[in-house]
Design a protein around this motif. Sequence first.
Motif, mmCIF file in Angstrom:
data_model
loop_
_atom_site.group_PDB
_atom_site.id
_atom_site.type_symbol
_atom_site.label_atom_id
_atom_site.label_comp_id
_atom_site.label_asym_id
_atom_site.label_seq_id
_atom_site.Cartn_x
_atom_site.Cartn_y
_atom_site.Cartn_z
ATOM 1 N N PHE A 44 0.836 -1.197 0.000
ATOM 2 C CA PHE A 44 0.000 0.000 0.000
ATOM 3 C C PHE A 44 0.875 1.252 0.000
ATOM 4 O O PHE A 44 0.643 2.189 -0.770
ATOM 5 C CB PHE A 44 -0.901 -0.023 1.235
ATOM 6 C CG PHE A 44 -2.133 0.811 1.134
ATOM 7 C CD1 PHE A 44 -3.341 0.262 0.749
ATOM 8 C CD2 PHE A 44 -2.101 2.170 1.435
ATOM 9 C CE1 PHE A 44 -4.497 1.025 0.664
ATOM 10 C CE2 PHE A 44 -3.239 2.946 1.358
ATOM 11 C CZ PHE A 44 -4.441 2.363 0.973
ATOM 12 N N LEU A 45 1.892 1.278 0.853
ATOM 13 C CA LEU A 45 2.813 2.408 0.887
ATOM 14 C C LEU A 45 3.581 2.522 -0.434
ATOM 15 O O LEU A 45 3.839 3.634 -0.912
ATOM 16 C CB LEU A 45 3.791 2.263 2.052
ATOM 17 C CG LEU A 45 3.204 2.376 3.461
ATOM 18 C CD1 LEU A 45 4.302 2.179 4.499
ATOM 19 C CD2 LEU A 45 2.515 3.714 3.674
ATOM 20 N N ASP A 46 3.943 1.370 -1.011
ATOM 21 C CA ASP A 46 4.621 1.386 -2.312
ATOM 22 C C ASP A 46 3.752 2.079 -3.365
ATOM 23 O O ASP A 46 4.261 2.782 -4.241
ATOM 24 C CB ASP A 46 4.920 -0.047 -2.770
ATOM 25 C CG ASP A 46 6.009 -0.716 -1.954
ATOM 26 O OD1 ASP A 46 6.786 -0.008 -1.292
ATOM 27 O OD2 ASP A 46 6.079 -1.970 -1.992
ATOM 28 N N GLY A 47 2.431 1.864 -3.268
ATOM 29 C CA GLY A 47 1.513 2.479 -4.213
ATOM 30 C C GLY A 47 1.361 3.975 -4.010
ATOM 31 O O GLY A 47 1.035 4.713 -4.952
ATOM 32 N N HIS A 51 3.250 8.923 -5.891
ATOM 33 C CA HIS A 51 2.378 10.094 -5.887
ATOM 34 C C HIS A 51 2.873 11.178 -4.922
ATOM 35 O O HIS A 51 2.119 12.092 -4.568
ATOM 36 C CB HIS A 51 0.954 9.672 -5.537
ATOM 37 C CG HIS A 51 0.363 8.716 -6.531
ATOM 38 N ND1 HIS A 51 -0.272 9.129 -7.683
ATOM 39 C CD2 HIS A 51 0.353 7.358 -6.551
ATOM 40 C CE1 HIS A 51 -0.677 8.075 -8.367
ATOM 41 N NE2 HIS A 51 -0.307 6.992 -7.711
ATOM 42 N N GLY A 52 4.110 11.054 -4.484
ATOM 43 C CA GLY A 52 4.708 12.109 -3.681
ATOM 44 C C GLY A 52 4.669 11.894 -2.180
ATOM 45 O O GLY A 52 5.070 12.784 -1.425
ATOM 46 N N TRP A 53 4.200 10.713 -1.747
ATOM 47 C CA TRP A 53 4.132 10.429 -0.311
ATOM 48 C C TRP A 53 5.359 9.625 0.119
ATOM 49 O O TRP A 53 5.640 8.567 -0.436
ATOM 50 C CB TRP A 53 2.871 9.633 0.028
ATOM 51 C CG TRP A 53 1.604 10.374 -0.258
ATOM 52 C CD1 TRP A 53 0.777 10.208 -1.337
ATOM 53 C CD2 TRP A 53 1.014 11.403 0.541
ATOM 54 N NE1 TRP A 53 -0.293 11.069 -1.257
ATOM 55 C CE2 TRP A 53 -0.175 11.821 -0.126
ATOM 56 C CE3 TRP A 53 1.373 12.017 1.740
ATOM 57 C CZ2 TRP A 53 -0.995 12.821 0.377
ATOM 58 C CZ3 TRP A 53 0.548 13.018 2.237
ATOM 59 C CH2 TRP A 53 -0.615 13.405 1.572
ATOM 60 N N THR A 54 6.087 10.128 1.113
ATOM 61 C CA THR A 54 7.235 9.403 1.650
ATOM 62 C C THR A 54 6.741 8.364 2.649
ATOM 63 O O THR A 54 6.151 8.719 3.668
ATOM 64 C CB THR A 54 8.211 10.355 2.358
ATOM 65 O OG1 THR A 54 8.680 11.334 1.431
ATOM 66 C CG2 THR A 54 9.391 9.592 2.942
ATOM 67 N N PRO A 55 6.959 7.063 2.396
ATOM 68 C CA PRO A 55 6.441 6.035 3.299
ATOM 69 C C PRO A 55 7.248 5.956 4.596
ATOM 70 O O PRO A 55 8.475 6.095 4.590
ATOM 71 C CB PRO A 55 6.608 4.731 2.500
ATOM 72 C CG PRO A 55 6.891 5.157 1.090
ATOM 73 C CD PRO A 55 7.571 6.477 1.187
ATOM 74 N N ARG A 57 8.214 3.214 7.109
ATOM 75 C CA ARG A 57 8.219 1.764 6.979
ATOM 76 C C ARG A 57 8.202 1.019 8.310
ATOM 77 O O ARG A 57 9.038 0.158 8.587
ATOM 78 C CB ARG A 57 9.452 1.335 6.183
ATOM 79 C CG ARG A 57 9.523 1.921 4.782
ATOM 80 C CD ARG A 57 8.553 1.249 3.850
ATOM 81 N NE ARG A 57 8.699 1.719 2.468
ATOM 82 C CZ ARG A 57 7.998 1.243 1.460
ATOM 83 N NH1 ARG A 57 7.112 0.285 1.665
ATOM 84 N NH2 ARG A 57 8.166 1.719 0.249
ATOM 85 N N ALA A 58 7.257 1.332 9.136
ATOM 86 C CA ALA A 58 7.034 0.585 10.383
ATOM 87 C C ALA A 58 5.675 0.974 10.917
ATOM 88 O O ALA A 58 5.136 2.029 10.577
ATOM 89 C CB ALA A 58 8.111 0.883 11.423
ATOM 90 N N ALA A 197 -8.141 -1.565 -4.417
ATOM 91 C CA ALA A 197 -9.305 -0.678 -4.496
ATOM 92 C C ALA A 197 -9.264 0.376 -3.392
ATOM 93 O O ALA A 197 -9.632 1.534 -3.614
ATOM 94 C CB ALA A 197 -10.598 -1.498 -4.396
ATOM 95 N N MET A 198 -8.807 -0.015 -2.198
ATOM 96 C CA MET A 198 -8.692 0.952 -1.106
ATOM 97 C C MET A 198 -7.606 1.978 -1.408
ATOM 98 O O MET A 198 -7.760 3.174 -1.122
ATOM 99 C CB MET A 198 -8.414 0.234 0.211
ATOM 100 C CG MET A 198 -8.522 1.124 1.439
ATOM 101 S SD MET A 198 -10.207 1.718 1.739
ATOM 102 C CE MET A 198 -10.954 0.258 2.514
ATOM 103 N N LEU A 199 -6.504 1.528 -1.974
ATOM 104 C CA LEU A 199 -5.436 2.454 -2.362
ATOM 105 C C LEU A 199 -5.959 3.489 -3.346
ATOM 106 O O LEU A 199 -5.706 4.697 -3.193
ATOM 107 C CB LEU A 199 -4.279 1.678 -2.978
ATOM 108 C CG LEU A 199 -3.164 2.520 -3.604
ATOM 109 C CD1 LEU A 199 -2.485 3.404 -2.570
ATOM 110 C CD2 LEU A 199 -2.143 1.607 -4.296
ATOM 111 N N ALA A 200 -6.704 3.044 -4.342
ATOM 112 C CA ALA A 200 -7.258 3.973 -5.326
ATOM 113 C C ALA A 200 -8.215 4.960 -4.665
ATOM 114 O O ALA A 200 -8.233 6.155 -5.008
ATOM 115 C CB ALA A 200 -7.976 3.196 -6.431
#
Length: 212
Positions: A44-47, A51-55, A57-58, A197-200
Motif C-alpha cells: 500500500f505504501l509502495d503504491g 504520488h509524492g508520499w514518503t512512506p 516503513r514501520a 481498491a482501497m489504495l485507489a
Amino acid sequence: MSERWLAAHADSPSLASPTASRAAWLTGQSSPTQQRLSPAQERFLDGLAPHGWTPLRAGFPWTERAAAGTYGGEPLFAASVRNTRQGLAARPGSALARDVARHLQPLLDTTRDRLLLLCASAGARLVTSAVDAVEVPEGLRIDVVGIGAVGALPPTHGPWHVHVLRGRSDLLSAVSHRRRADAVVPGGHLRAAASPAMLAAVLDLVGGGTSA
C-alpha cells in the motif's frame, strides 16, 4: 493503563526524518513483540510513493525498534483481543493517549506540508485520543483516513482533515463507526483495508503529496 510493551520503545529513536509529505499506518497492535508492517501494508505504501508520499516503513510507535525483526502474523483471536483492549484504553487524557501523542509528535515536527495517517480499525480511537495532546506545526495539513474505522474519529477542524473508507462487507466498522463513508470498496474488514481498491480510493480522496 498504557500498554506495557510500549516501554521497550521509550529509548528507541523515531524513524521520522525531515520530508515534505509523509504517509504512515496507525493501527491497533496485534503483537506485543513486533510492529513490522504486513506485506499488504508495505505494498500500500509502495503504491502511494510514486504520488509524492514518503512512506514510513514501520507500524506504531514508528521507532527503530518497531522496524526491526521480521513480520509474523498473529492468531486472529489474540490479535482481536489486543486491538479491542487498546481501543478501549485509548481515551483522551489516558496513559495510552499520552504515549500515542509522544510518538506522533516527531512525525508532525519533521513533516513540512502534508501528513497522511492511515488509521485502520482501532487506529481510529488511537489517533482520536491523541489529537488534543499534540502540537501541529504551522502550515502542516494532516489527512486522517479511517480505513474500516472502529470507534470514533476526530472531527475535521483546523489542520485535521478526516475521511472514512470502508469495505462493502465490513460489518464491524459499519456497526461501530456510524459516520457515513466517503467511499466504499469491495471486501471485508481485513481484506479491504490494504487492497488495490482501497489504495485507489485513498488517492482519490487525498491526492498526491508534494515532492520532498
